[in-house]
Design an enzyme around this catalytic site. Structure first.
Site, PDB file in Angstrom:
ATOM      1  N   HIS A  18       0.823  -1.135  -0.003  1.00 52.96           N
ATOM      2  CA  HIS A  18       0.071   0.275  -0.108  1.00 52.96           C
ATOM      3  C   HIS A  18       0.809   1.219   0.016  1.00 52.96           C
ATOM      4  O   HIS A  18       1.677   1.334   1.087  1.00 52.96           O
ATOM      5  CB  HIS A  18      -0.714  -0.033   1.289  1.00 52.96           C
ATOM      6  N   GLU A  86     -10.295  -5.014   2.236  1.00 52.48           N
ATOM      7  CA  GLU A  86      -8.742  -4.834   2.456  1.00 52.48           C
ATOM      8  C   GLU A  86      -8.220  -5.366   3.778  1.00 52.48           C
ATOM      9  O   GLU A  86      -7.283  -6.117   3.824  1.00 52.48           O
ATOM     10  CB  GLU A  86      -8.708  -3.221   2.396  1.00 52.48           C
TER      11      GLU A  86
END
Length: 136
Positions: A18, A86
């Site tokens: 990320h 997520e």
């Protein structure tokens, strides 16, 4: 897509670091800390972005089925993971290490600005309108 996204991104199981967390210490990763959620994690190794993941069909099928089952169990218990799918993806990748981990250049958020270690933006993160997508 703004840059080459080729065979170097392929693997048996592929995860993406990320862009907002890859430089941060693990204590700042936003894992789901709710012990009632199936996505609950006290710690991990990386924080993965759910925008890009992949692998062989068997690997992706196993990942999506496991995340779906965890999400459905959470729903039955009136729980929603902090970052929804997520959070479940991060839990799955913690338990089932990916064979290929992609740099954040494979989904970069331009709001972060310039970073000397990101030489190419291959895919740009789309703006999300959380105010209209999520309910309080």
């Amino acid at each position: 897509f703004t840059g080459r996204f080729g065979s170097e991104a392929l693997g048996e199981s592929v995860a993406l670091l990320h862009a907002h967390y890859y430089h941060l210490p693990e204590m700042l990763f936003t894992y789901d800390r709710n012990p009632k959620s199936k996505a609950f994690m006290q710690s991990g190794d990386f924080y993965y972005h759910a925008a890009v993941f992949g692998g062989s069909w068997k690997s992706v099928k196993a990942l999506t089925e496991a995340c779906y089952q965890s999400i459905m169990e959470d729903k039955q218990n009136n729980v929603e993971a902090l970052w929804h799918d997520e959070s479940h993806l991060n839990k799955y990748m913690w338990l089932h290490k990916p064979s290929r981990v992609l740099s954040p250049e494979y989904c970069w958020d331009t709001s972060i600005g310039y970073r000397s270690d990101i030489q190419v933006n291959r895919l740009l993160w789309a703006l999300k309108h959380y105010d209209t997508l999520r309910t309080p």
